[in-house]
Design a protein around this motif. Sequence first.
Motif, short mmCIF file in Angstrom:
data_model
loop_
_atom_site.label_atom_id
_atom_site.label_comp_id
_atom_site.label_asym_id
_atom_site.label_seq_id
_atom_site.Cartn_x
_atom_site.Cartn_y
_atom_site.Cartn_z
N ARG A 1 0.84 -1.20 0.00
CA ARG A 1 0.00 0.00 0.00
C ARG A 1 0.87 1.26 0.00
O ARG A 1 1.27 1.75 1.06
N PRO A 2 1.20 1.80 -1.17
CA PRO A 2 1.90 3.09 -1.19
C PRO A 2 0.99 4.20 -0.66
O PRO A 2 -0.24 4.11 -0.75
N THR A 3 1.60 5.24 -0.15
CA THR A 3 0.84 6.42 0.27
C THR A 3 0.59 7.30 -0.96
O THR A 3 0.10 6.81 -1.96
N MET A 4 0.90 8.58 -0.94
CA MET A 4 0.69 9.45 -2.11
C MET A 4 1.81 9.20 -3.10
O MET A 4 2.97 9.49 -2.83
N LEU A 5 1.46 8.65 -4.27
CA LEU A 5 2.46 8.21 -5.24
C LEU A 5 2.74 9.29 -6.27
O LEU A 5 1.81 9.87 -6.84
N VAL A 6 4.04 9.53 -6.50
CA VAL A 6 4.46 10.45 -7.56
C VAL A 6 5.41 9.70 -8.50
O VAL A 6 5.70 8.52 -8.30
N GLY A 7 5.91 10.39 -9.51
CA GLY A 7 6.73 9.76 -10.53
C GLY A 7 8.13 9.44 -10.05
O GLY A 7 8.43 9.42 -8.86
N ASP A 8 9.01 9.22 -11.02
CA ASP A 8 10.37 8.80 -10.73
C ASP A 8 11.15 9.93 -10.06
O ASP A 8 11.15 11.06 -10.55
N SER A 9 11.83 9.62 -8.96
CA SER A 9 12.54 10.66 -8.21
C SER A 9 13.80 11.14 -8.93
O SER A 9 14.32 12.21 -8.62
N CYS B 1 13.37 4.99 1.02
CA CYS B 1 12.67 6.04 0.30
C CYS B 1 13.48 7.33 0.35
O CYS B 1 13.85 7.79 1.43
N PRO B 2 13.76 7.95 -0.81
CA PRO B 2 14.51 9.21 -0.78
C PRO B 2 13.66 10.33 -0.17
O PRO B 2 12.43 10.33 -0.32
N PRO B 3 14.27 11.28 0.52
CA PRO B 3 13.50 12.39 1.09
C PRO B 3 12.94 13.28 -0.01
O PRO B 3 13.56 13.46 -1.06
N LEU B 4 11.76 13.82 0.24
CA LEU B 4 11.10 14.66 -0.75
C LEU B 4 11.97 15.82 -1.20
O LEU B 4 12.00 16.17 -2.39
N LEU C 1 1.77 15.07 5.30
CA LEU C 1 1.60 14.43 4.00
C LEU C 1 2.71 13.41 3.82
O LEU C 1 3.87 13.69 4.13
N ASP C 2 2.37 12.26 3.31
CA ASP C 2 3.37 11.23 3.07
C ASP C 2 3.40 10.94 1.58
O ASP C 2 2.43 10.44 1.01
N ILE C 3 4.53 11.24 0.93
CA ILE C 3 4.67 11.15 -0.52
C ILE C 3 5.81 10.20 -0.84
O ILE C 3 6.90 10.29 -0.26
N VAL C 4 5.56 9.28 -1.78
CA VAL C 4 6.59 8.30 -2.16
C VAL C 4 6.73 8.27 -3.68
O VAL C 4 5.74 8.31 -4.41
N PRO C 5 7.97 8.19 -4.19
CA PRO C 5 8.18 8.11 -5.64
C PRO C 5 8.06 6.68 -6.14
O PRO C 5 8.30 5.72 -5.41
N SER D 1 7.05 7.15 3.34
CA SER D 1 8.35 7.82 3.30
C SER D 1 9.02 7.88 4.67
O SER D 1 10.23 8.09 4.75
N HIS D 2 8.25 7.71 5.72
CA HIS D 2 8.73 7.84 7.11
C HIS D 2 9.15 9.28 7.43
O HIS D 2 9.80 9.51 8.44
N GLU D 3 8.78 10.24 6.59
CA GLU D 3 9.12 11.64 6.85
C GLU D 3 7.99 12.31 7.62
O GLU D 3 6.81 12.03 7.38
N GLU D 4 8.34 13.19 8.52
CA GLU D 4 7.35 13.99 9.24
C GLU D 4 7.28 15.35 8.54
O GLU D 4 7.79 16.35 9.03
#
Length: 373
Positions: free
Chosen positions: A186-194, A337-340, A231-235, A261-264
């Motif tokens: 289950r990905p969170t908010m999915l975006v394109g290639d980082s 996961c790379p940081p946003l 917001l949790d965003i993952v590439p 992403s584990h980012e706050e």
Amino acid sequence: MGSSAGEVVLVTGYPRLPARRLVAHILDHEPDTQVVLVVLDKLLESARLRLAELDQPLRRRVQLLEGDAAAMDLGLSGAEYRALAATVTRIHHLAHVSYVGVERQTAEYTNIQGAVEMVELGRAADRLTRIIHHSTAHVSGDRTGIVYEHELDEGQGFYSVVHETRMKAELVMRRAMMELPISVVRPTMLVGDSVTGQADRFDGPYLLVMLVLGLPGDMAVPLPDPGDNLLDIVPVDYVVRAAHAIGLHSDAASRTFHLASHEEVSAQQVFDMIARAGGRRTRRTFIPTQLASAVLRTPGIERLVHEPRAFMQQLTCTARYNTRNTRRFLRDSGVDCPPLESYVNTWVSAVQQHLRRRRGASLAALPDDDPLL
């Protein structure tokens, strides 16, 4: 369809970007594995063009079949289906409807019936080691607080029929876990290639970028209200690596994995990063959800998004996704996961280029369900 000794992986959802990235990753990291793609007739030409981009030795390990992942026997001939069932060892099921505003009948057919057909194939596949069902963290709907990976149907409401039917697709998989080796990601908010910024749908988190770029050039960008929600965003490249590693882990069956992403990072911080990357000023006032939705419907943007209201509602959602399983099973995999902040410039640049191209095209001719929009 592959030798009896080698691995054979079925991938659905091709030629959308996540499936393309997954196929490339499998071919690069599993030199003896064959890949089978079941592709809708209307997408065959696009699929062939994408496969032609692969080096010839890799391309020879891919079999392209015309079919429908949600149809009986995947829309294959009897001989094709029997050959697939006799050889397939892993199934990555990525085919789904994701555009908000889709008719319920289409969403139920593609999302729910597609899951049913994967389970049926799994029952017929003697060599099966895993079904990896690609879902979304947003099956949590309008829940608040911490959402655990084992939780699914908790009586939640949904912002769209897409998330509702994807939750019901997970229910199909959950019931089948007693008899089949199934993992759900289950990905969170999915975006394109980082790295490249490549994307094939500009919805979800991309609406934030479009909101920033859609305001008048001399207007400072107000922050979304409320701005302190996380917001949790993952590439997509992280999601592909994580799903692949989970699919190979011998103990990952019968489990669900939040890919986060584990980012706050708050909505305010994300908005700040997007505004800076787009060369815009921000100011410490808030933009109401209704106004944000209106901006997203301005000329040149409204045809690039299907239903911004559902996403703007997600910005007010306070759900947090526990990742205990993911952390445990990916701990020694080298998959992080790379940081946003490391790819936000690439992300925004991709949207700017997309908008420039689309402004010069005839958007009226684009169908609302264009899978490559």
